[in-house]
Design a protein around this motif. Structure first.
Motif, PDB file in Angstrom:
ATOM      1  N   SER A  18      59.800  47.184  64.217  1.00 63.59           N
ATOM      2  CA  SER A  18      60.556  48.308  64.774  1.00 63.59           C
ATOM      3  C   SER A  18      59.724  49.003  65.836  1.00 63.59           C
ATOM      4  N   LEU A  19      60.399  49.816  66.620  1.00 67.96           N
ATOM      5  CA  LEU A  19      59.706  50.588  67.642  1.00 67.96           C
ATOM      6  C   LEU A  19      58.685  51.526  66.999  1.00 67.96           C
ATOM      7  N   ALA A  20      59.020  52.076  65.850  1.00 66.19           N
ATOM      8  CA  ALA A  20      58.093  52.968  65.146  1.00 66.19           C
ATOM      9  C   ALA A  20      56.830  52.231  64.692  1.00 66.19           C
ATOM     10  N   GLY A  50      59.502  36.706  64.192  1.00 66.60           N
ATOM     11  CA  GLY A  50      60.324  37.673  63.453  1.00 66.60           C
ATOM     12  C   GLY A  50      61.775  37.640  63.900  1.00 66.60           C
ATOM     13  N   LEU A  51      62.014  37.228  65.145  1.00 64.96           N
ATOM     14  CA  LEU A  51      63.397  37.058  65.616  1.00 64.96           C
ATOM     15  C   LEU A  51      64.088  35.952  64.833  1.00 64.96           C
ATOM     16  N   ALA A  52      63.450  34.787  64.744  1.00 63.55           N
ATOM     17  CA  ALA A  52      64.033  33.652  64.022  1.00 63.55           C
ATOM     18  C   ALA A  52      64.181  33.949  62.537  1.00 63.55           C
ATOM     19  N   THR A  60      65.641  45.182  69.607  1.00 64.73           N
ATOM     20  CA  THR A  60      64.462  45.880  69.097  1.00 64.73           C
ATOM     21  C   THR A  60      63.213  45.397  69.810  1.00 64.73           C
ATOM     22  N   LEU A  61      63.107  44.082  70.004  1.00 62.08           N
ATOM     23  CA  LEU A  61      61.957  43.536  70.716  1.00 62.08           C
ATOM     24  C   LEU A  61      61.908  44.090  72.145  1.00 62.08           C
TER      25      LEU A  61
END
Length: 177
Positions: A18-20, A50-52, A60-61
């Motif tokens: 996540s961005l956080a 993490g996408l796959a 998010t990426l």
């Protein structure tokens, strides 16, 4: 050419999802800005399995990369190109490091036949192997998984080892014309 997780931002065995969770390593953004202002072209090549794995979305990426660019813009700098592999290890793609596909994308983008002597900075052997396949010079940082990588051995011949990206930037700025 920089790896992302463990070089620019904090890494996590649970993935940066996540961005956080995307947190710059102290001094890394300033190092990129110093290189940029000295005339270096900075690129990123990063595995993002993490996408796959469904741990985060492309949006998010992109938000993480936008945040990186925004923070650099505040210092008058930017990263010219960010390439990422969205595949998992089992996908047998050509872009997942240690395969050189991401670095080939960078070479193609800049219309150069190879990456001879271009610095590739990573915290794992696979980051370095992908770059040296196209002639890049390997630089290991001890941040992220770098300390573990250093103790495991198996570094490509000629790998230079530094505490962090800031130390790499200091070195490059000192030795480059």
């Amino acid at each position: 050419m920089l790896d992302r997780d463990g070089v620019i931002n904090q890494d996590s065995d649970a993935y940066v999802k996540s961005l956080a969770e995307w947190q710059p390593i102290p001094g890394a953004l300033e190092a990129i800005a110093r290189l940029y202002h000295a005339g270096w072209t900075v690129t990123v090549a990063t595995n993002q399995s993490g996408l796959a794995r469904g741990l985060f979305s492309s949006a998010t990426l992109e938000a993480m990369h936008d945040q990186l660019q925004t923070l650099l813009q505040q210092q008058g700098a930017h990263i010219e190109l960010i390439c990422y592999c969205p595949h998992g290890p089992e996908d047998q793609c050509d872009c997942r490091k240690p395969k050189p596909g991401l670095f080939q994308q960078i070479a193609t983008y800049f219309d150069v036949p190879n990456l001879r002597d271009v610095p590739v900075v990573g915290d794992s052997v696979r980051d370095l192997q992908a770059g040296i396949a196209l002639g890049a010079t390997p630089y290991l940082v001890k941040t992220g998984k770098g300390e573990q990588t250093l103790h495991q051995g198996g570094l490509p011949e000629g790998t230079l080892v530094f505490d962090d990206l800031s130390a790499v930037a200091d070195y490059l700025l000192r030795v480059s014309p």
